[in-house]
Design a protein around this motif. Structure first.
Motif, PDB file in Angstrom:
ATOM      1  N   PRO A 228      34.399  36.952-139.067  1.00  0.00           N
ATOM      2  CA  PRO A 228      35.775  37.403-138.805  1.00  0.00           C
ATOM      3  C   PRO A 228      36.796  36.295-139.068  1.00  0.00           C
ATOM      4  O   PRO A 228      36.637  35.171-138.597  1.00  0.00           O
ATOM      5  CB  PRO A 228      35.747  37.759-137.310  1.00  0.00           C
ATOM      6  N   GLY A 229      37.821  36.641-139.818  1.00  0.00           N
ATOM      7  CA  GLY A 229      38.892  35.695-140.091  1.00  0.00           C
ATOM      8  C   GLY A 229      38.761  34.939-141.389  1.00  0.00           C
ATOM      9  O   GLY A 229      39.741  34.349-141.874  1.00  0.00           O
ATOM     10  N   ALA A 249      39.504  30.076-142.745  1.00  0.00           N
ATOM     11  CA  ALA A 249      39.540  31.188-141.800  1.00  0.00           C
ATOM     12  C   ALA A 249      40.724  31.006-140.871  1.00  0.00           C
ATOM     13  O   ALA A 249      41.162  29.877-140.605  1.00  0.00           O
ATOM     14  CB  ALA A 249      38.236  31.254-140.996  1.00  0.00           C
ATOM     15  N   GLU A 250      41.240  32.122-140.364  1.00  0.00           N
ATOM     16  CA  GLU A 250      42.366  32.079-139.438  1.00  0.00           C
ATOM     17  C   GLU A 250      42.024  32.875-138.195  1.00  0.00           C
ATOM     18  O   GLU A 250      41.468  33.971-138.267  1.00  0.00           O
ATOM     19  CB  GLU A 250      43.625  32.653-140.099  1.00  0.00           C
ATOM     20  N   ASN A 251      42.365  32.289-137.044  1.00  0.00           N
ATOM     21  CA  ASN A 251      42.127  32.952-135.766  1.00  0.00           C
ATOM     22  C   ASN A 251      43.197  32.479-134.780  1.00  0.00           C
ATOM     23  O   ASN A 251      43.435  31.279-134.645  1.00  0.00           O
ATOM     24  CB  ASN A 251      40.732  32.613-135.241  1.00  0.00           C
ATOM     25  N   ASP A 252      43.846  33.424-134.102  1.00  0.00           N
ATOM     26  CA  ASP A 252      44.895  33.085-133.133  1.00  0.00           C
ATOM     27  C   ASP A 252      45.930  32.145-133.743  1.00  0.00           C
ATOM     28  O   ASP A 252      46.350  31.162-133.116  1.00  0.00           O
ATOM     29  CB  ASP A 252      44.285  32.456-131.881  1.00  0.00           C
ATOM     30  N   ARG A 255      44.722  28.133-138.671  1.00  0.00           N
ATOM     31  CA  ARG A 255      43.930  28.216-139.900  1.00  0.00           C
ATOM     32  C   ARG A 255      43.207  26.900-140.126  1.00  0.00           C
ATOM     33  O   ARG A 255      43.805  25.824-140.037  1.00  0.00           O
ATOM     34  CB  ARG A 255      44.815  28.532-141.112  1.00  0.00           C
ATOM     35  N   PHE A 281      37.337  26.940-133.650  1.00  0.00           N
ATOM     36  CA  PHE A 281      37.996  27.985-132.879  1.00  0.00           C
ATOM     37  C   PHE A 281      37.629  27.949-131.396  1.00  0.00           C
ATOM     38  O   PHE A 281      38.400  28.431-130.556  1.00  0.00           O
ATOM     39  CB  PHE A 281      37.677  29.352-133.484  1.00  0.00           C
ATOM     40  N   GLU A 285      43.271  24.649-130.565  1.00  0.00           N
ATOM     41  CA  GLU A 285      44.292  25.653-130.821  1.00  0.00           C
ATOM     42  C   GLU A 285      45.549  24.949-131.303  1.00  0.00           C
ATOM     43  O   GLU A 285      45.708  23.734-131.125  1.00  0.00           O
ATOM     44  CB  GLU A 285      44.576  26.496-129.579  1.00  0.00           C
TER      45      GLU A 285
END
Length: 392
Positions: A228-229, A249-252, A255, A281, A285
């Motif tokens: 995911p991402g 990948a990108e999450n919240d 990247r 991740f 953050e």
């Protein structure tokens, strides 16, 4: 050309913001060198995209063959050409015999065939087509050789000291090498063009849809489907290079970029990348300060056709911190160039935005660019402007 009069201050006022960031390096902030997230690779690196913060590395400066990860640089020059209007996605390119003759991974272009830049770009980004890469290189630079010169010049601009290209594809060649670190920096530059992931995130598609020679595209980066991402960027394989991958990948809203080189199998390559992404991740953050293209200040140009021109960020600007870390103060300063001359072209760098920690140590630097062209004012404009100022 005459020096411009800048009514904006050369040094922007410093703002103190209560943000969570990495401060001066201490034991908690240092990269944990004992972590072994890439045991099955010759080299690896993990960075956060906006800040470039190093989160993990293993032999990241070791020169190795990059195989088709070379196409990260190829894609970067393609996206630049699109952004500058040198080529258009709807433009049709006639395929040369040389482009059609490329071996290795390909989309089976035929000499004399015509295909749009859009479809050729899909052929590069999804299927790692060597033929599509050369076709676009020839269109942009006139020949693959000239395009490779541009690739190496771009490497110098990015200050990549351990990268040398001999072709646009990654096919084996003497003195064709890069490093995990340099690949990450190339990927960071490529991701300024956010539309690139519109292509690299596609798992499957078709070329020549509905025609007799319809071609099924399947992404060589399986993590696009299974992690995911993940929405890019480029795989690579040759007997010498083994299995390589530059992934993002990108999450919240964070990247990251992960690179592995020299894995023995695709399974090991993907597992090592996944491990690095999990680490990023789970432990870090970011906090966004500015979006790409956000107005920071303005240039007041007395001798330009338009007196005021917006100065914007060339890419998004963020800070990064470990989850649960206490807030620390940072400062934001803007340094404008003091010696600018007309004309100024859209996208030209006119300053720099610097994020510093409470001790004054730079955490990141971002180029500031002009949003529009600034041309010399006509005599009529200058006359009207002078009369207006006299009246006021």
């Amino acid at each position: 050309m005459r020096r411009l009069v800048l009514l904006t201050s050369i040094i922007f006022s410093v703002l103190i913001l209560p943000l969570t960031v990495f401060g001066e390096e201490n034991e908690e902030d240092k990269v944990d060198e004992e972590l072994n997230m890439a045991p099955d690779t010759q080299s690896a690196i993990l960075i956060e995209r906006d800040t470039g913060k190093l989160l993990f590395d293993k032999n990241a400066h070791e020169k190795l063959p990059p195989a088709s990860m070379t196409k990260v640089m190829t894609l970067l020059l393609i996206m630049e050409a699109l952004d500058e209007g040198k080529i258009d996605k709807d433009e049709t390119i006639r395929i040369s015999e040389r482009a059609a003759s490329m071996g290795g991974s390909q989309i089976f272009l035929e000499a004399g065939e015509e295909m749009t830049v859009h479809d050729l770009l899909k052929g590069v980004a999804i299927a790692s087509g060597n033929d599509a890469s050369v076709a676009l290189a020839e269109r942009i630079a006139g020949s693959e050789k000239a395009f490779v010169e541009q690739m190496n010049e771009k490497a110098k601009t990015l200050e990549l000291e351990n990268t040398q290209f001999q072709n646009a594809t990654g096919l084996p060649a003497d003195n064709h090498y890069s490093t995990a670190h340099d690949m990450a920096i190339m990927a960071k530059a490529l991701l300024k063009y956010q539309s690139v992931t519109d292509y690299t995130s596609i798992y499957e598609d078709y070329l020549r849809k509905g025609e007799e020679n319809e071609f099924w595209l399947v992404n060589t980066n399986k993590l696009v489907k299974f992690y995911p991402g993940v929405d890019g960027l480029k795989t690579g394989y040759t007997n010498e290079a083994k299995y390589c991958l530059t992934a993002t990948a990108e999450n919240d809203n964070m990247r990251v970029i992960a690179v592995v080189m020299g894995a023995d199998t695709t399974k090991e390559r993907n597992a090592n990348i996944s491990s690095m992404l999990d680490y990023a991740f789970n432990h870090f953050e970011t906090k966004n300060l500015y979006e790409k293209g956000e107005t920071i200040t303005a240039l007041e140009l007395l001798k330009a056709e338009d007196e005021s021109i917006d100065v914007v960020t060339s890419e998004s600007v963020s800070t990064i911190h470990r989850k649960g870390e206490e807030d620390k103060d940072v400062s934001v300063s803007v340094n404008m160039k003091s010696d600018l001359s007309l004309p100024i072209q859209q996208g030209d760098q006119v300053g720099e935005l610097v994020i510093k920690n409470k001790d004054g140590k730079p955490l990141s630097k971002t180029s500031l660019i002009v949003e529009n062209d600034a041309q010399k004012a006509s005599y009529l404009t200058l006359f009207k402007r002078t009369m207006r100022h006299m009246v006021n």
